[in-house]
Design a protein around this motif. Sequence first.
Motif, PDB file in Angstrom:
ATOM      1  N   CYS A 125      -7.532 -10.395  -1.491  1.00  0.00           N
ATOM      2  CA  CYS A 125      -6.504  -9.990  -0.535  1.00  0.00           C
ATOM      3  C   CYS A 125      -7.228  -9.453   0.712  1.00  0.00           C
ATOM      4  O   CYS A 125      -8.142  -8.630   0.592  1.00  0.00           O
ATOM      5  CB  CYS A 125      -5.634  -8.910  -1.180  1.00  0.00           C
ATOM      6  SG  CYS A 125      -4.753  -7.867  -0.027  1.00  0.00           S
ATOM      7  N   SER A 127      -6.256  -7.453   3.022  1.00  0.00           N
ATOM      8  CA  SER A 127      -6.108  -5.999   3.214  1.00  0.00           C
ATOM      9  C   SER A 127      -6.987  -5.225   2.240  1.00  0.00           C
ATOM     10  O   SER A 127      -7.556  -4.192   2.588  1.00  0.00           O
ATOM     11  CB  SER A 127      -4.647  -5.587   3.025  1.00  0.00           C
ATOM     12  OG  SER A 127      -3.873  -6.112   4.066  1.00  0.00           O
ATOM     13  N   CYS A 128      -7.077  -5.724   1.002  1.00  0.00           N
ATOM     14  CA  CYS A 128      -7.947  -5.062   0.025  1.00  0.00           C
ATOM     15  C   CYS A 128      -9.395  -5.119   0.510  1.00  0.00           C
ATOM     16  O   CYS A 128     -10.129  -4.138   0.376  1.00  0.00           O
ATOM     17  CB  CYS A 128      -7.838  -5.735  -1.347  1.00  0.00           C
ATOM     18  SG  CYS A 128      -6.338  -5.288  -2.247  1.00  0.00           S
ATOM     19  N   HIS A 145      -6.228  -9.753  -9.212  1.00  0.00           N
ATOM     20  CA  HIS A 145      -6.091 -10.926  -8.330  1.00  0.00           C
ATOM     21  C   HIS A 145      -6.463 -12.217  -9.046  1.00  0.00           C
ATOM     22  O   HIS A 145      -6.036 -13.299  -8.636  1.00  0.00           O
ATOM     23  CB  HIS A 145      -6.999 -10.759  -7.105  1.00  0.00           C
ATOM     24  CG  HIS A 145      -6.563  -9.644  -6.189  1.00  0.00           C
ATOM     25  ND1 HIS A 145      -7.370  -9.126  -5.204  1.00  0.00           N
ATOM     26  CD2 HIS A 145      -5.407  -8.939  -6.127  1.00  0.00           C
ATOM     27  CE1 HIS A 145      -6.740  -8.147  -4.568  1.00  0.00           C
ATOM     28  NE2 HIS A 145      -5.536  -8.015  -5.118  1.00  0.00           N
ATOM     29  N   CYS A 153      -0.921  -9.898  -3.588  1.00  0.00           N
ATOM     30  CA  CYS A 153      -1.579  -8.639  -3.942  1.00  0.00           C
ATOM     31  C   CYS A 153      -0.503  -7.604  -4.317  1.00  0.00           C
ATOM     32  O   CYS A 153       0.379  -7.315  -3.508  1.00  0.00           O
ATOM     33  CB  CYS A 153      -2.404  -8.126  -2.765  1.00  0.00           C
ATOM     34  SG  CYS A 153      -3.088  -6.482  -3.093  1.00  0.00           S
ATOM     35  N   HIS A 155      -0.747  -4.532  -4.486  1.00  0.00           N
ATOM     36  CA  HIS A 155      -0.907  -3.296  -3.713  1.00  0.00           C
ATOM     37  C   HIS A 155      -0.358  -3.450  -2.295  1.00  0.00           C
ATOM     38  O   HIS A 155       0.240  -2.533  -1.745  1.00  0.00           O
ATOM     39  CB  HIS A 155      -2.384  -2.903  -3.636  1.00  0.00           C
ATOM     40  CG  HIS A 155      -3.039  -2.782  -4.976  1.00  0.00           C
ATOM     41  ND1 HIS A 155      -2.687  -1.825  -5.891  1.00  0.00           N
ATOM     42  CD2 HIS A 155      -4.006  -3.550  -5.576  1.00  0.00           C
ATOM     43  CE1 HIS A 155      -3.422  -1.965  -6.991  1.00  0.00           C
ATOM     44  NE2 HIS A 155      -4.220  -3.019  -6.820  1.00  0.00           N
ATOM     45  N   HIS A 156      -0.576  -4.616  -1.692  1.00  0.00           N
ATOM     46  CA  HIS A 156      -0.195  -4.806  -0.285  1.00  0.00           C
ATOM     47  C   HIS A 156       0.925  -5.812  -0.080  1.00  0.00           C
ATOM     48  O   HIS A 156       1.387  -5.998   1.041  1.00  0.00           O
ATOM     49  CB  HIS A 156      -1.424  -5.254   0.511  1.00  0.00           C
ATOM     50  CG  HIS A 156      -2.548  -4.253   0.476  1.00  0.00           C
ATOM     51  ND1 HIS A 156      -3.643  -4.398  -0.356  1.00  0.00           N
ATOM     52  CD2 HIS A 156      -2.721  -3.085   1.139  1.00  0.00           C
ATOM     53  CE1 HIS A 156      -4.464  -3.365  -0.192  1.00  0.00           C
ATOM     54  NE2 HIS A 156      -3.923  -2.545   0.697  1.00  0.00           N
TER      55      HIS A 156
END
Length: 492
Positions: A125, A127-128, A145, A153, A155-156
């Motif tokens: 990801c 952003s990750c 992932h 993702c 998280h995002h």
Amino acid sequence: MESLLFFPQPLPDESLYSLAVRYHRLAANNSYRLTSQELFGTYSRTCGSILPCCLGALSQRLEEVYSVEELIERFTLLPLYRPFVNDAVYSAACIAMTGSYGTGLKMSLGITASRFLKHTSFRYCDSCVREDTLNYGAAYWHRIHQAIGTCICPHHREGLLAMTFPDGADWRRMLLPSEERGTPVMESLDGAAAAAVAEMQLWGLEHPRDVQVLLKGNFLRCRLDKMRFVKSGRLRERMLRAFLAPRLLCSARAAEFEEIAHSSDWVLRVLRPRGVVQPFKFYFLCWLLGLSLEQLKLFRPKATLYIGDRTGGHDAVKAAKEVCIEAHRSAFSSSGNLKCHEKPGYMWLYRHDREWLAQYVAAHPFVRLREASIDWKGRDSALAQELLIAKNKLLSAEGKPKKLTRAALCRLIANDHCFLKVPHHFPLSIALVDESLESIHDHQVRKIRWAVQRYALDERSAMSVVYRFAGIRVSQVPEIELQTLLLLWSAA
Ligand SMILES: [Zn+2]
């Protein structure tokens, strides 16, 4: 075996491959072969897999800072599959991952048959990557992932990218996320299903026991019941298929989703599993039935109250039976070092859960505790004394002499004839018994002597009279010997 001089500090939800890549970089190795040799002591072909092998060797090289179980739980995707397989399959998978021979591992978990493998890729990801670089100084591969069916993702909520290794190479190039070109896993980002599945899979990966509770509590059947897809205990298949069809079509534009979106046949196989249910299918079905992650978390089973259908062999009965089985298994397995048939519930498990029983007994052999030291020599000596006393008692008994037999001797000792069953522990006593036994001839001689004393017989007495008084029917004492004895005893 050499211990590792260093090993990267694991980052949250980092995969084993990611750790191997970071080790490779820190060691400044110029090939995967060298890194594999250092980490696993061999050339591992599964380091880039979601279910890597050779973990036993790695654990040893880490001086067991991480046990094999910890390596599996923290850095691989096996915990995601844990609730969907039985103990035997899970143990076999752990054993395969401990050793260097992982053939058949994915097959045993139903991954090969699921046809999802062709869609797997190394995913990350953006952003990750940015956050990890900022927070930890480097991007790394997140476990979640890489899970089949995770396209966003969790998280995002951003679409994942699949990295292409350059020049047709594969993971052995030891790269970290975004170091090469990444292509979106999903065609469009209107995937509520993909986001929900990703979140559920992350939760499932981190809480396999909670997922087990869902499965044991017939979570999906309860939901179907609530949605009125169950009538008179039977699944209304046609209605369910009609409900699922449009939702399947608009689920997500990603390869894994499209692999199963064309038909709802797989849904029935998830509801009535015969093999291993793929976690992705389970969570996807949860979304199809309008369930959210919160509902999964809040579910409390009412196993014994639920009214099941006819097709599944009555779910309520099944659930009750599972509870019962668990109770018996628990009682059996927690009963210490007894022989298996002496443990509580052995017969019940033998009748109702024989497969588990066989596996448990094979894995937990009875260990015979060292017996308390027994003073066999002392016992032998004491018994010999007893036998000697018994012999004298028989020889000096009043009345017509009784024959000295093994039974006659044994009757006069405390432990009867038990010692005869373990003769090797009583050599002295056995020898004493053997030499004490009386032949017919010797017994008759004793009887004749007794008769001579009792009835004042002498050499002039007729032989038939002597035999009669002595109680001898068939004589084993020759005539000449009898004459001699009579002469000797009457003179005395
Ligand atoms: Zn992310």
